[in-house]
Structures are given as structure tokens and as C-alpha cells.
Design an enzyme around this catalytic site. Structure first.
Site, PDB file in Angstrom:
ATOM      1  N   ASP A  62       0.860  -1.179   0.000  1.00 34.81           N
ATOM      2  CA  ASP A  62       0.000   0.000   0.000  1.00 34.81           C
ATOM      3  C   ASP A  62       0.898   1.231   0.000  1.00 34.81           C
ATOM      4  O   ASP A  62       2.122   1.119   0.019  1.00 34.81           O
ATOM      5  CB  ASP A  62      -0.950  -0.032   1.195  1.00 34.81           C
ATOM      6  CG  ASP A  62      -0.205   0.071   2.515  1.00 34.81           C
ATOM      7  OD1 ASP A  62       1.024   0.289   2.498  1.00 34.81           O
ATOM      8  OD2 ASP A  62      -0.845  -0.067   3.555  1.00 34.81           O
ATOM      9  N   ASP A 118      -7.876  -7.750   0.164  1.00 33.59           N
ATOM     10  CA  ASP A 118      -6.963  -7.945   1.290  1.00 33.59           C
ATOM     11  C   ASP A 118      -7.722  -7.585   2.543  1.00 33.59           C
ATOM     12  O   ASP A 118      -8.623  -6.743   2.506  1.00 33.59           O
ATOM     13  CB  ASP A 118      -5.736  -7.033   1.190  1.00 33.59           C
ATOM     14  CG  ASP A 118      -6.058  -5.623   1.641  1.00 33.59           C
ATOM     15  OD1 ASP A 118      -6.669  -4.888   0.852  1.00 33.59           O
ATOM     16  OD2 ASP A 118      -5.732  -5.260   2.794  1.00 33.59           O
ATOM     17  N   CYS A 124     -11.806 -29.246   6.805  1.00 30.70           N
ATOM     18  CA  CYS A 124     -10.629 -28.470   6.402  1.00 30.70           C
ATOM     19  C   CYS A 124      -9.381 -29.346   6.316  1.00 30.70           C
ATOM     20  O   CYS A 124      -9.087 -30.101   7.247  1.00 30.70           O
ATOM     21  CB  CYS A 124     -10.400 -27.331   7.390  1.00 30.70           C
ATOM     22  SG  CYS A 124      -8.924 -26.363   7.033  1.00 30.70           S
ATOM     23  N   CYS A 147      -6.255 -28.301   6.338  1.00 31.03           N
ATOM     24  CA  CYS A 147      -5.041 -27.583   6.746  1.00 31.03           C
ATOM     25  C   CYS A 147      -4.245 -28.390   7.783  1.00 31.03           C
ATOM     26  O   CYS A 147      -4.763 -29.328   8.398  1.00 31.03           O
ATOM     27  CB  CYS A 147      -5.385 -26.196   7.296  1.00 31.03           C
ATOM     28  SG  CYS A 147      -5.812 -26.149   9.043  1.00 31.03           S
ATOM     29  N   CYS A 155      -5.938 -28.594  11.292  1.00 33.26           N
ATOM     30  CA  CYS A 155      -7.097 -29.487  11.389  1.00 33.26           C
ATOM     31  C   CYS A 155      -6.694 -30.950  11.211  1.00 33.26           C
ATOM     32  O   CYS A 155      -7.328 -31.844  11.773  1.00 33.26           O
ATOM     33  CB  CYS A 155      -8.160 -29.089  10.365  1.00 33.26           C
ATOM     34  SG  CYS A 155      -8.910 -27.486  10.757  1.00 33.26           S
ATOM     35  N   HIS A 180      -4.996 -22.105   9.989  1.00 25.81           N
ATOM     36  CA  HIS A 180      -6.359 -22.525   9.646  1.00 25.81           C
ATOM     37  C   HIS A 180      -7.162 -21.408   8.989  1.00 25.81           C
ATOM     38  O   HIS A 180      -7.773 -21.616   7.933  1.00 25.81           O
ATOM     39  CB  HIS A 180      -7.121 -23.053  10.872  1.00 25.81           C
ATOM     40  CG  HIS A 180      -8.565 -23.204  10.562  1.00 25.81           C
ATOM     41  ND1 HIS A 180      -9.040 -24.283   9.835  1.00 25.81           N
ATOM     42  CD2 HIS A 180      -9.629 -22.372  10.762  1.00 25.81           C
ATOM     43  CE1 HIS A 180     -10.340 -24.111   9.626  1.00 25.81           C
ATOM     44  NE2 HIS A 180     -10.716 -22.966  10.173  1.00 25.81           N
TER      45      HIS A 180
HETATM   46 ZN   LIG Z   1      -8.098 -26.023   9.137  1.00 24.82          ZN
END
Ligand SMILES: [Zn+2]
Length: 412
Positions: free
Chosen positions: A93, A304, A342, A344, A347, A373
Site C-alpha cells: 500500500d 486484502d 478443512c 489444513c 485441522c 487454519h
Molecule cells: Zn483447518
């Protein structure tokens, strides 16, 4: 567009676009979400983590990096990519918003923003030329123009005045950017007539040899920013002024500053269609998963927001069935994953009970695992958005996100 920056639309679904943005450090599939790395780091994440959760582009913050460790130091170490170890696309920015919101004793004039650093009280002046030079040294793939940030609500005359000033600043930023692009790291000379006719302080356009900007990333693109508050006529005026200057692409600024969601959607719906169809459109500082899909359906490509990372550090998690507050006592002995849907690392590996324990104990690992996550949730949501555009099912996805994220916290 610059030789290293391009954009093409691959599919559409109504006003929504599935596209690909090419930058000097690689491609970005759009619509895209850009995790925010304020001080050159997405809090709690390494570049390796960012890759693993699927980030393709991240944000840096000009104000913070300029004041510490300094744009000159970063340029000397090869620029933001080498300094941070993130070799993918970066957008910075302009620093205006932070100078406006963090700087003490702030004074806005036609010249720029004069303020005292929030770190040590030292006095600084951020001008359109200065913001362009700092970003030239930092070397992101996308630089933003300096615009005036206005506290809302403001009287119509004030919004008009601010919109006009932002357009004049955008012109000064572009003139400087084009001069840097032309002369690169070499001698910077500007046509004196141009300098006098367009800038209130011509001497600020021609830096002394010792302060001559170093262009770290010659493939840098520069985005203009549409302002105009919530007034449709002023948004249109800002579009006309900004498009007349000509940038690689355009952002919609001045939203997500506390206005109701329906007003934001309506300003986006008014503004986005007026921007060139062959350039990416970036809605700054937005938002919730629902805000994002609403804006995508109105033709926006880039987003963003600090929400996934900041909320993660506060123990507020986004899941496939809505929001979850990890500190709640009911998770104390819950051996299940945070979000069964999920994939990730968090998880796959940890239980809600462990994540709650880390959070209530104030462990650093809580912020790390929660951020992994939440970012994965956001970036997977963007992947679903892109797929829905290809299949023509964005409206169905919008409805499911609306059902999930417009209701109150499920467990509070
Ligand atoms: Zn997750």
C-alpha cells in the site's frame, strides 16, 4: 500495461470474473485474497506456511517498512522479496492510511501528509513522490498511489475536495513512477515544465544524488485508487480522473471504514463496472467471506483484509459451518478437529481441546496454528469462488456463505 504485468479474464459468471494476473514474480489466479504482512511478515507465518495454505500474493505496508527497518536498508539487501524470503508476488500500500491513522500530530496539505512517527515521535512528510520512491526501493510487484483517507461520515463538500486532491496526488504519483521507470536506477531528470505545471513543490520531484531512488524491481506495476466516499457522482468523477491518468490497474478505496454492508455493496456495484474490463479490480481492506463473494459478484478480482489473521490471534475461527470461538469451555475436552472439512495442517494434526489449551495458556503456537487454519479457510473459499465462476454457480455459493456468515456466532 507494463511488459511484466498483464491480466486476462478466463471465464465470467454474470459480472464475476475468473482471471489470471501476471506479475514480475509470477501469476495470481483471481479472484484472489492477499494475506496482510504489515511489517514484512504475515503475523505467525513463515513464507513456507504461506505457500502451504495456498497464498499466491501477499501485502506489505509502506508506512511500517519505511519507518522500520527503512526502505533504504531493504533496497540495499536486495528488496522486499529477498529481505522477507517470500519470492511470490507482493503488493504494497502507499502508507497513507497508516500515516493518517497512526501518525501523531498529523497535518494534511496539498504537499502531502506531515506527521510524527508512532515509534519515536520523529517528524516525517509523506508526499505522493515520496510514497512512489519508497515503493520503488522496497520493490513490490504492485505499488499503490498515495491517496487521502477521509474520516467518514464527512460533509459532501469535504468528500468532493478530498476526491479531487486524491486525483491530483494520483497524477503526481504516476508522473514520478513513469520517470523512475524510464530512468531506472540511473540519473533521474524530469522535464522542468512538467514538474512546474503538475506539482506544487517541483524541488521534491528531483531528488539530490544521495537520495536518488533506487529501483529495486523494474517490473513493478502501479495501481490507481478510486475514491469518492459513498457518493455515486463523486465515485464516477474519481473514475474519470483516475482513468485519464492511466494505471496498470485500479483499486476501489475508502470502503470498509465502518459503513453498513449494503452501502459498501452498492458503491462497489456502482464503481466496478466503470473500470476497464481488461484490468484487475482491487477492493481494498475487504472483508468477511460474504463481503468478498458479494464484491466478486459485482466484478472485483482482488482483496486484502486483516480479518483472518487478526481474528486467528484472538481465537476467532472461520469454519465450514460458521464462526467458532476456541476459548469456549465446551471445547475443553473436545478431541475432534477444528473443522472436519478443512485439510489444513492444524485441522489434520490437532484437536479443539489442544487448540483451546494453547489459546487460554497464551502460547505463541495458538496464534500460529489458528492463523494457518483461518488463512487456509479464506484461500480455499477463494478457490471455491473461482471454481463456481467457471461452473456458473456463484450465486449458490453466495447464498451458502450468506447463511453461514451473516448469522450471529453459533457458539457464543
Ligand atoms: Zn483447518
Amino acid at each position: 500495461m507494463s511488459p511484466t504485468f498483464s491480466f486476462r479474464v478466463l471465464h465470467t459468471d454474470g459480472a464475476a470474473r475468473r482471471g489470471e494476473m501476471q506479475t514480475a514474480h509470477g501469476a495470481v489466479q483471481t479472484p484472489a485474497f492477499m494475506p496482510v504482512g504489515t511489517r514484512g511478515a504475515v503475523k505467525g507465518m513463515t513464507p513456507r506456511d504461506l505457500r502451504e495454505v495456498g497464498a499466491e500474493i501477499i501485502l506489505g505496508n509502506t508506512y511500517h517498512l519505511w519507518l522500520r527497518p527503512g526502505d533504504g536498508l531493504i533496497a540495499g539487501l536486495g528488496g522486499l522479496h529477498r529481505f522477507t524470503g517470500w519470492d511470490g508476488p507482493i503488493l504494497t500500500d502507499s502508507g497513507g492510511f497508516q500515516a493518517f491513522s497512526l501518525g501523531a500530530k498529523r497535518v494534511m496539505t496539498e504537499e502531502g501528509i506531515r506527521f510524527r512517527s508512532h515509534l519515536d515521535g520523529s517528524e516525517h512528510l509523506l508526499t505522493p513522490e515520496g510514497a512512489t520512491d519508497i515503493q520503488a526501493r522496497l520493490g513490490p510487484d504492485i505499488a499503490m498511489v498515495l491517496d487521502e483517507c477521509l474520516a467518514q461520515p464527512a460533509p459532501l463538500a469535504t468528500v468532493r475536495e478530498s476526491t479531487e486532491r486524491s486525483a491530483r496526488w494520483a497524477r503526481r504519483c504516476r508522473d514520478r513512477f513513469l520517470a523512475l521507470r524510464e530512468f531506472g536506477a540511473g540519473e533521474l531528470r524530469l522535464d522542468s515544465e512538467t514538474a512546474e505545471s503538475r506539482a506544487p513543490s517541483p524541488e521534491s520531484l528531483v531528488p539530490s544524488p544521495e537520495s536518488r531512488p533506487h529501483v529495486t524491481n523494474p517490473g513493478q506495476a502501479q495501481f490507481g485508487i478510486i475514491q469518492g466516499g459513498t457518493v455515486p457522482e463523486l465515485r464516477t468523477l474519481s473514475v474519470e480522473r483516475t482513468l485519464a491518468i492511466g494505471f496498470e490497474a485500479y483499486a476501489i478505496g475508502g470502503l470498509s471504514v465502518g459503513e453498513p454492508a449494503d452501502i459498501m455493496y452498492s458503491v462497489v456495484g456502482h464503481t466496478a463496472p466503470q473500470l476497464p474490463a481488461d484490468r484487475p479490480r482491487y477492493l481494498m481492506g475487504v472483508g468477511t467471506p460474504l463481503d468478498i463473494v458479494e464484491a466478486v459478484s459485482r466484478g472485483v478480482d482482488l482483496f486484502d483484509c486483516v480479518m483472518p489473521t487478526r481474528n486467528a490471534r484472538n481465537g476467532q475461527l472461520f469454519t465450514s459451518v460458521g464462526r467458532l470461538t476456541i476459548k469456549n469451555a465446551k471445547y475443553a475436552d473436545d478431541g475432534g478437529p477444528l473443522d472436519p472439512a478443512c485439510p489444513c495442517y492444524t485441522c489434520r494434526t490437532h484437536s479443539r481441546a489442544y487448540l483451546r489449551h494453547l489459546f487460554v495458556s497464551g502460547e505463541v503456537g495458538a496464534a500460529v496454528l489458528n492463523t494457518i487454519h483461518n488463512l487456509r479457510f479464506y484461500l480455499d473459499t477463494m478457490a471455491r469462488v473461482r471454481q463456481a465462476i467457471v461452473f456458473g454457480t456463484l450465486e449458490t455459493l453466495r447464498q451458502s456463505l450468506q447463511a453461514m456468515f451473516s448469522r450471529p456466532l453459533s457458539d457464543s
